[in-house]
Design a protein around this motif. Structure first.
Motif, PDB file in Angstrom:
ATOM      1  N   LEU A  34      17.068  11.278  -2.328  1.00 33.97           N
ATOM      2  CA  LEU A  34      16.512  10.483  -3.458  1.00 33.97           C
ATOM      3  C   LEU A  34      16.470  11.096  -4.764  1.00 33.97           C
ATOM      4  O   LEU A  34      15.929  12.208  -4.866  1.00 33.97           O
ATOM      5  CB  LEU A  34      15.395   9.878  -3.186  1.00 33.97           C
ATOM      6  N   ARG A  35      16.910  10.618  -5.674  1.00 35.61           N
ATOM      7  CA  ARG A  35      17.287  11.094  -7.045  1.00 35.61           C
ATOM      8  C   ARG A  35      15.985  11.049  -7.944  1.00 35.61           C
ATOM      9  O   ARG A  35      15.374  12.041  -8.429  1.00 35.61           O
ATOM     10  CB  ARG A  35      18.407  10.835  -7.777  1.00 35.61           C
ATOM     11  N   ASP A  36      15.325   9.853  -7.746  1.00 33.44           N
ATOM     12  CA  ASP A  36      14.290   9.591  -8.826  1.00 33.44           C
ATOM     13  C   ASP A  36      12.759  10.001  -7.685  1.00 33.44           C
ATOM     14  O   ASP A  36      12.829  10.437  -6.684  1.00 33.44           O
ATOM     15  CB  ASP A  36      14.219   8.164  -9.050  1.00 33.44           C
ATOM     16  N   ASP A  37      11.672   9.630  -8.227  1.00 31.03           N
ATOM     17  CA  ASP A  37      10.543  10.031  -7.753  1.00 31.03           C
ATOM     18  C   ASP A  37      10.209   8.696  -6.885  1.00 31.03           C
ATOM     19  O   ASP A  37       9.972   7.516  -7.539  1.00 31.03           O
ATOM     20  CB  ASP A  37       9.413  10.090  -8.843  1.00 31.03           C
ATOM     21  N   TYR A  38      10.239   8.988  -5.639  1.00 28.79           N
ATOM     22  CA  TYR A  38       9.744   7.782  -4.602  1.00 28.79           C
ATOM     23  C   TYR A  38       8.515   7.952  -3.791  1.00 28.79           C
ATOM     24  O   TYR A  38       8.090   9.158  -3.880  1.00 28.79           O
ATOM     25  CB  TYR A  38      10.932   7.618  -3.853  1.00 28.79           C
ATOM     26  N   VAL A  39       8.154   6.973  -3.469  1.00 28.46           N
ATOM     27  CA  VAL A  39       6.890   7.125  -2.551  1.00 28.46           C
ATOM     28  C   VAL A  39       7.057   6.011  -1.443  1.00 28.46           C
ATOM     29  O   VAL A  39       7.737   5.189  -1.335  1.00 28.46           O
ATOM     30  CB  VAL A  39       5.540   6.541  -3.309  1.00 28.46           C
ATOM     31  N   SER A  40       6.151   6.327  -0.424  1.00 29.40           N
ATOM     32  CA  SER A  40       6.238   5.586   1.039  1.00 29.40           C
ATOM     33  C   SER A  40       5.447   4.450   0.821  1.00 29.40           C
ATOM     34  O   SER A  40       4.344   4.516   0.364  1.00 29.40           O
ATOM     35  CB  SER A  40       6.010   6.231   2.041  1.00 29.40           C
ATOM     36  N   VAL A  41       5.953   3.071   1.035  1.00 30.48           N
ATOM     37  CA  VAL A  41       5.227   2.071   0.714  1.00 30.48           C
ATOM     38  C   VAL A  41       5.233   1.094   2.089  1.00 30.48           C
ATOM     39  O   VAL A  41       6.087   0.962   2.628  1.00 30.48           O
ATOM     40  CB  VAL A  41       5.803   1.169  -0.360  1.00 30.48           C
ATOM     41  N   PHE A  42       3.916   0.624   2.320  1.00 31.88           N
ATOM     42  CA  PHE A  42       3.905  -0.338   3.563  1.00 31.88           C
ATOM     43  C   PHE A  42       3.696  -1.654   2.960  1.00 31.88           C
ATOM     44  O   PHE A  42       2.863  -1.939   2.288  1.00 31.88           O
ATOM     45  CB  PHE A  42       2.702   0.212   4.529  1.00 31.88           C
ATOM     46  N   VAL A  43       4.382  -2.567   3.295  1.00 32.08           N
ATOM     47  CA  VAL A  43       4.325  -3.882   2.768  1.00 32.08           C
ATOM     48  C   VAL A  43       3.866  -4.756   4.121  1.00 32.08           C
ATOM     49  O   VAL A  43       4.725  -5.108   5.027  1.00 32.08           O
ATOM     50  CB  VAL A  43       5.697  -4.707   2.401  1.00 32.08           C
ATOM     51  N   PHE A  66       0.925  -1.226  -0.128  1.00 31.56           N
ATOM     52  CA  PHE A  66       0.140   0.092  -0.222  1.00 31.56           C
ATOM     53  C   PHE A  66       0.928   1.070  -0.113  1.00 31.56           C
ATOM     54  O   PHE A  66       1.889   1.371   0.830  1.00 31.56           O
ATOM     55  CB  PHE A  66      -0.777   0.015   1.282  1.00 31.56           C
ATOM     56  N   ILE A  67       0.459   2.135  -0.700  1.00 25.53           N
ATOM     57  CA  ILE A  67       1.089   3.231  -0.868  1.00 25.53           C
ATOM     58  C   ILE A  67       0.648   4.343   0.092  1.00 25.53           C
ATOM     59  O   ILE A  67      -0.769   4.519   0.319  1.00 25.53           O
ATOM     60  CB  ILE A  67       0.976   4.193  -2.243  1.00 25.53           C
ATOM     61  N   THR A  68       1.396   4.880   1.218  1.00 27.11           N
ATOM     62  CA  THR A  68       0.980   5.580   2.436  1.00 27.11           C
ATOM     63  C   THR A  68       1.258   7.064   2.154  1.00 27.11           C
ATOM     64  O   THR A  68       0.797   7.715   3.084  1.00 27.11           O
ATOM     65  CB  THR A  68       1.498   5.127   3.660  1.00 27.11           C
ATOM     66  N   GLY A  69       2.196   7.468   1.193  1.00 21.77           N
ATOM     67  CA  GLY A  69       2.387   8.940   1.039  1.00 21.77           C
ATOM     68  C   GLY A  69       3.755   9.273   0.419  1.00 21.77           C
ATOM     69  O   GLY A  69       4.206   8.263  -0.404  1.00 21.77           O
ATOM     70  N   SER A  70       4.281  10.104   0.792  1.00 23.75           N
ATOM     71  CA  SER A  70       5.427  10.642   0.039  1.00 23.75           C
ATOM     72  C   SER A  70       6.505  10.719   1.223  1.00 23.75           C
ATOM     73  O   SER A  70       6.319  10.898   2.257  1.00 23.75           O
ATOM     74  CB  SER A  70       5.345  11.915  -0.625  1.00 23.75           C
ATOM     75  N   PRO A  71       7.930  10.566   0.671  1.00 27.33           N
ATOM     76  CA  PRO A  71       9.108  10.506   1.576  1.00 27.33           C
ATOM     77  C   PRO A  71       9.007  11.953   2.168  1.00 27.33           C
ATOM     78  O   PRO A  71       8.596  13.043   1.665  1.00 27.33           O
ATOM     79  CB  PRO A  71      10.522  10.238   0.677  1.00 27.33           C
ATOM     80  N   ALA A  72       9.604  12.007   3.371  1.00 26.15           N
ATOM     81  CA  ALA A  72       9.868  13.224   4.164  1.00 26.15           C
ATOM     82  C   ALA A  72      11.055  14.111   3.402  1.00 26.15           C
ATOM     83  O   ALA A  72      11.547  13.658   2.739  1.00 26.15           O
ATOM     84  CB  ALA A  72      10.536  12.949   5.516  1.00 26.15           C
TER      85      ALA A  72
END
Length: 207
Positions: free
Chosen positions: A147-156, A134-140
């Motif tokens: 982080l160089r690329d577009d990252y997302v916060s993920v809960f596994v 599940f995507i929970t948001g964006s990195p702080a």
């Protein structure tokens, strides 16, 4: 013997879910009945009615939640809550625990919360092995600077208990967004893949 084995498995499939459901409900009712301790002993149903009423604590808990919610929703209530938060934030040890719990509860229970936004398919714990997350948001902001690329916060989540799991940062391009809802994805995870979600209805463009 094959027939006996089939009957045994069928009986387990019918009885086990009902037994576990009753056990969970009994635990919830028994736990909430402990809220009766906040009432004067003379007000307990056992004293007033001369008999024990299972679930009375559930009604009392709902009444307390509704009352607190109604008070905290108006202007005076919000001021009181803010004042209480300010007082707690000055207590050295308590403030760290309270602030962490409050942030999680605000994210999960608030109408504007963003917990579990989208169900996605990711490769975990290694390349070539896929799982539902599940995507929970964006990195702080500070983390995103590294982080160089577009990252997302993920809960596994783990299976069959999705309350535990791993928080990871993944490239958005590595997350395959699923059309299934969060509720359906949770059922899929809890059932260890036994309860298969229905096939999504494709629109004319996707066809």
């Amino acid at each position: 013997m094959n027939a006996v084995r089939k009957w045994l498995l069928t009986g387990l499939l019918v009885i086990v879910p009902g037994v576990i459901t009753v056990w969970v409900l009994h635990w919830i009712v028994s736990t909430l009945d402990q809220t009766l301790a906040i009432l004067p002993e003379a007000w307990h149903p056992d004293r007033l009615l001369g008999m024990h009423i299972p679930g009375f604590g559930v009604l009392l808990t709902l009444a307390i939640l509704l009352s607190v919610g109604a008070v905290a929703s108006n202007f005076v209530g919000r001021k009181l809550v803010s004042w209480g938060d300010a007082v707690i934030s000055r207590i050295p040890v308590v403030r760290s625990i309270y602030s962490s719990v409050k942030q999680v509860s605000d994210t999960v229970f608030s109408d504007s919360g963003n917990a579990f936004r989208t169900a996605v398919l990711v490769q975990w714990p290694r390349e070539g092995v896929w799982t539902v997350a599940f995507i929970t948001g964006s990195p702080a902001t500070e983390v995103a600077c590294y982080l160089r690329d577009d990252y997302v916060s993920v809960f596994v989540p783990t299976t069959p208990n999705p309350t535990g799991g791993y928080f990871v940062l993944m490239r958005k391009s590595d997350c395959v967004e699923l059309e299934m809802s969060v509720d359906v994805a949770l059922k899929y995870i809890v059932s260890m893949g036994v309860v298969v979600p229905p096939a999504p209805v494709l629109d004319d463009q996707k066809r």
